[in-house]
Design a protein around this motif. Sequence first.
Motif, PDB file in Angstrom:
ATOM      1  N   GLY A 180     -22.414  62.224  19.542  1.00 46.66           N
ATOM      2  CA  GLY A 180     -20.974  62.266  19.380  1.00 46.66           C
ATOM      3  C   GLY A 180     -20.276  61.419  20.422  1.00 46.66           C
ATOM      4  N   ASP A 181     -19.007  61.141  20.198  1.00 49.07           N
ATOM      5  CA  ASP A 181     -18.273  60.265  21.099  1.00 49.07           C
ATOM      6  C   ASP A 181     -17.988  60.913  22.446  1.00 49.07           C
ATOM      7  OD1 ASP A 181     -18.165  58.050  19.420  1.00 49.07           O
ATOM      8  OD2 ASP A 181     -16.393  58.784  18.378  1.00 49.07           O
ATOM      9  N   PHE A 182     -17.777  62.231  22.487  1.00 50.15           N
ATOM     10  CA  PHE A 182     -17.522  62.882  23.771  1.00 50.15           C
ATOM     11  C   PHE A 182     -18.760  63.575  24.330  1.00 50.15           C
ATOM     12  CE2 PHE A 182     -16.515  66.142  20.588  1.00 50.15           C
ATOM     13  CZ  PHE A 182     -17.196  67.250  21.081  1.00 50.15           C
ATOM     14  N   GLU A 183     -19.865  63.515  23.625  1.00 49.96           N
ATOM     15  CA  GLU A 183     -21.079  64.177  24.086  1.00 49.96           C
ATOM     16  C   GLU A 183     -21.557  63.665  25.443  1.00 49.96           C
ATOM     17  OE1 GLU A 183     -25.501  65.420  22.293  1.00 49.96           O
ATOM     18  OE2 GLU A 183     -24.098  64.225  21.110  1.00 49.96           O
ATOM     19  N   PRO A 184     -21.502  62.358  25.746  1.00 45.25           N
ATOM     20  CA  PRO A 184     -21.983  61.900  27.060  1.00 45.25           C
ATOM     21  C   PRO A 184     -21.119  62.364  28.237  1.00 45.25           C
ATOM     22  CG  PRO A 184     -21.914  60.090  25.467  1.00 45.25           C
ATOM     23  CD  PRO A 184     -21.173  61.223  24.868  1.00 45.25           C
ATOM     24  N   ASP A 238      -8.064  69.559  26.057  1.00 43.35           N
ATOM     25  CA  ASP A 238      -8.557  69.063  24.766  1.00 43.35           C
ATOM     26  C   ASP A 238      -8.905  67.578  24.843  1.00 43.35           C
ATOM     27  OD1 ASP A 238      -9.318  69.214  22.155  1.00 43.35           O
ATOM     28  OD2 ASP A 238      -7.303  69.004  21.330  1.00 43.35           O
ATOM     29  N   LEU A 239      -9.701  67.224  25.826  1.00 45.96           N
ATOM     30  CA  LEU A 239     -10.190  65.851  25.910  1.00 45.96           C
ATOM     31  C   LEU A 239     -11.123  65.492  24.759  1.00 45.96           C
ATOM     32  CD1 LEU A 239     -10.702  65.789  29.766  1.00 45.96           C
ATOM     33  CD2 LEU A 239      -9.131  64.333  28.497  1.00 45.96           C
ATOM     34  N   PRO A 240     -12.016  66.424  24.300  1.00 41.64           N
ATOM     35  CA  PRO A 240     -12.818  66.095  23.114  1.00 41.64           C
ATOM     36  C   PRO A 240     -11.956  65.782  21.896  1.00 41.64           C
ATOM     37  CG  PRO A 240     -13.771  67.967  24.258  1.00 41.64           C
ATOM     38  CD  PRO A 240     -12.449  67.700  24.911  1.00 41.64           C
ATOM     39  N   GLY A 241     -10.899  66.579  21.681  1.00 46.19           N
ATOM     40  CA  GLY A 241     -10.023  66.309  20.545  1.00 46.19           C
ATOM     41  C   GLY A 241      -9.324  64.972  20.657  1.00 46.19           C
ATOM     42  N   TYR A 242      -8.916  64.616  21.876  1.00 49.27           N
ATOM     43  CA  TYR A 242      -8.252  63.327  22.087  1.00 49.27           C
ATOM     44  C   TYR A 242      -9.217  62.173  21.801  1.00 49.27           C
ATOM     45  CZ  TYR A 242      -5.922  59.483  24.500  1.00 49.27           C
ATOM     46  OH  TYR A 242      -5.353  58.269  24.802  1.00 49.27           O
ATOM     47  N   ILE A 243     -10.425  62.271  22.336  1.00 54.83           N
ATOM     48  CA  ILE A 243     -11.417  61.206  22.140  1.00 54.83           C
ATOM     49  C   ILE A 243     -11.746  61.042  20.657  1.00 54.83           C
ATOM     50  CG2 ILE A 243     -13.819  60.552  22.589  1.00 54.83           C
ATOM     51  CD1 ILE A 243     -13.488  61.903  25.356  1.00 54.83           C
ATOM     52  N   VAL A 244     -11.952  62.163  19.968  1.00 61.74           N
ATOM     53  CA  VAL A 244     -12.304  62.108  18.546  1.00 61.74           C
ATOM     54  C   VAL A 244     -11.154  61.534  17.719  1.00 61.74           C
ATOM     55  CG1 VAL A 244     -12.777  63.543  16.528  1.00 61.74           C
ATOM     56  CG2 VAL A 244     -14.013  63.954  18.661  1.00 61.74           C
ATOM     57  N   THR A 245      -9.938  61.975  18.005  1.00 60.62           N
ATOM     58  CA  THR A 245      -8.785  61.512  17.228  1.00 60.62           C
ATOM     59  C   THR A 245      -8.571  60.014  17.387  1.00 60.62           C
ATOM     60  OG1 THR A 245      -7.701  63.672  17.452  1.00 60.62           O
ATOM     61  CG2 THR A 245      -6.312  61.807  16.872  1.00 60.62           C
ATOM     62  N   VAL A 246      -8.657  59.509  18.622  1.00 58.56           N
ATOM     63  CA  VAL A 246      -8.436  58.084  18.853  1.00 58.56           C
ATOM     64  C   VAL A 246      -9.562  57.256  18.236  1.00 58.56           C
ATOM     65  CG1 VAL A 246      -8.265  56.296  20.623  1.00 58.56           C
ATOM     66  CG2 VAL A 246      -7.070  58.465  20.928  1.00 58.56           C
ATOM     67  N   ALA A 247     -10.822  57.671  18.458  1.00 58.58           N
ATOM     68  CA  ALA A 247     -11.956  56.872  17.971  1.00 58.58           C
ATOM     69  C   ALA A 247     -12.015  56.857  16.447  1.00 58.58           C
ATOM     70  CB  ALA A 247     -13.258  57.405  18.555  1.00 58.58           C
ATOM     71  N   SER A 248     -11.875  58.026  15.810  1.00 57.07           N
ATOM     72  CA  SER A 248     -11.956  58.080  14.345  1.00 57.07           C
ATOM     73  C   SER A 248     -10.722  57.472  13.700  1.00 57.07           C
ATOM     74  CB  SER A 248     -12.150  59.524  13.880  1.00 57.07           C
ATOM     75  OG  SER A 248     -11.058  60.338  14.285  1.00 57.07           O
ATOM     76  N   GLY A 249      -9.542  57.689  14.315  1.00 57.90           N
ATOM     77  CA  GLY A 249      -8.334  57.099  13.751  1.00 57.90           C
ATOM     78  C   GLY A 249      -8.322  55.588  13.859  1.00 57.90           C
TER      79      GLY A 249
END
Length: 479
Positions: free
Chosen positions: A227-231, A65-76
């Motif tokens: 998106g943040d994890f798209e690249p 769940d690297l996408p979830g980690y990236i999204v949670t940290v960036a948005s939080g």
Amino acid sequence: MIAINKNLLDADGLPTSALLLALMNAQDDICRKRLNKLHNYYTLKHDILGRTRLSGVPNNKLQHDLPGYIVTVASGYLVGKPVQYAVAGGTETTTFDALKQAMDKSDTSSVDAELAVDASVYGKGVELCYADEQAQPKVAQIDPRTSFVVYDDTVEHKPLLGIAIYPELDASLMRKGDRVDVYTSSMVVHYTRMSTGAPIEKANGRERHFFGAVPMIEYWNNAHETGDFEPVVSLIDAYDVLQSDRINDKQQFTDAVMVFKGFGGLSQQDDGSDTTTTVNTDGPISVTTEEITDAERLRQKKMVFLPDPGSDMSYVTKTDDQGGNELLRKSLAGDIHKFAYVPDLTDEKFSGTTSGVAMRYKLFGLEMLVSMKERWFKEALRSRLKCLISFLVTKGSAALDVDDIQITFTRSLPVNELEIAQMAEAYKDILPDEMILSKIPGVDDPKATAEMMQKQKAEAVKNMQEQFPRYDNTQDQQV
């Protein structure tokens, strides 16, 4: 972004049925090519789930769940703490009070968090301003895969339309068509279509809204709406495959093949041949027996007979290069965090003894990423405020210039309270109290806190005066 010439719209600012269908098809094409894949990765439906291997060979499918980690940290990091609003000059008006009350009733802090997550996943979040049954202004987050804003093709890219597509379900919860709502700067028009891709039926209703602009607002993640994890999706795929193959290799290492050299079978009656029996229970019961191949027996029984001279038995194992695999894993993980600009906060370099300045250097990439996100988010928030103020003015409130409202984001960072206390003490006689208080964690309203401090000081002086008698120096007697 979908942009068109505004001359394609009619006098009411509405598209023709053909244009509306073309716009919906354009969004559907974007959704199929990008947004659905990003949604799948965020909801742990990675491409590795479709991976196939030979029958009998281990085929583990690990998802990380690297996408979830990236999204949670960036948005939080962006909106982990609620966005603060204040009027420039500190003079709050009744309209601003009504605006804050409307946002509190809509729980905009929660809506902001949802929009930040959507922007981090899909490259944009979509918000809808609407009026509830009591004619109170509200805001809500809606699915960016089925809702979008159409802009004009000028350099200003002003919003022309907001389009939201809602599936219509039958009694069996099967999709039978779509309800399409089109928002202009003054009205919302309802359309229907009988099935996906079918022509748009004529409008079956319209109503006015009083938000003074297109009430659908897009919160872009960046200028390219990525998106943040798209690249780093391809790197995440490689990480999934590497870790899955490590488990496969370990399983194959455990299921090592026994090799018998110089043996034709396990006994004089065993010639090395084998059969398999299959019982069919579908329909009439039948039993089928057939001789299996050497390759099939190797996969099933993990044994192979080699009629070489000299008797010997040994296991055939695959080389287990854990050192090289671990080096590759760390390299992939480092590239993912590097190119997503989101650090691995579990790394030992983020220790509890790190100073605030050192921590900021380590988070420099994340800070740059979130700073760009903040600019686009703030622009959308101003559009929200314009819509809400216009609605309140229609209800009788006084006008309020959006440019007079200050929007403040507070980073969600571990804080060193001792350093902050020392900073506040150093700037005590240099900067105003409100400015110093705004930098202290836990102070949501610097103005109100400063007023409380002044009141506390005044009460302390009053208590001190009451404790000691006051003398009249001219009369030299106690008063």
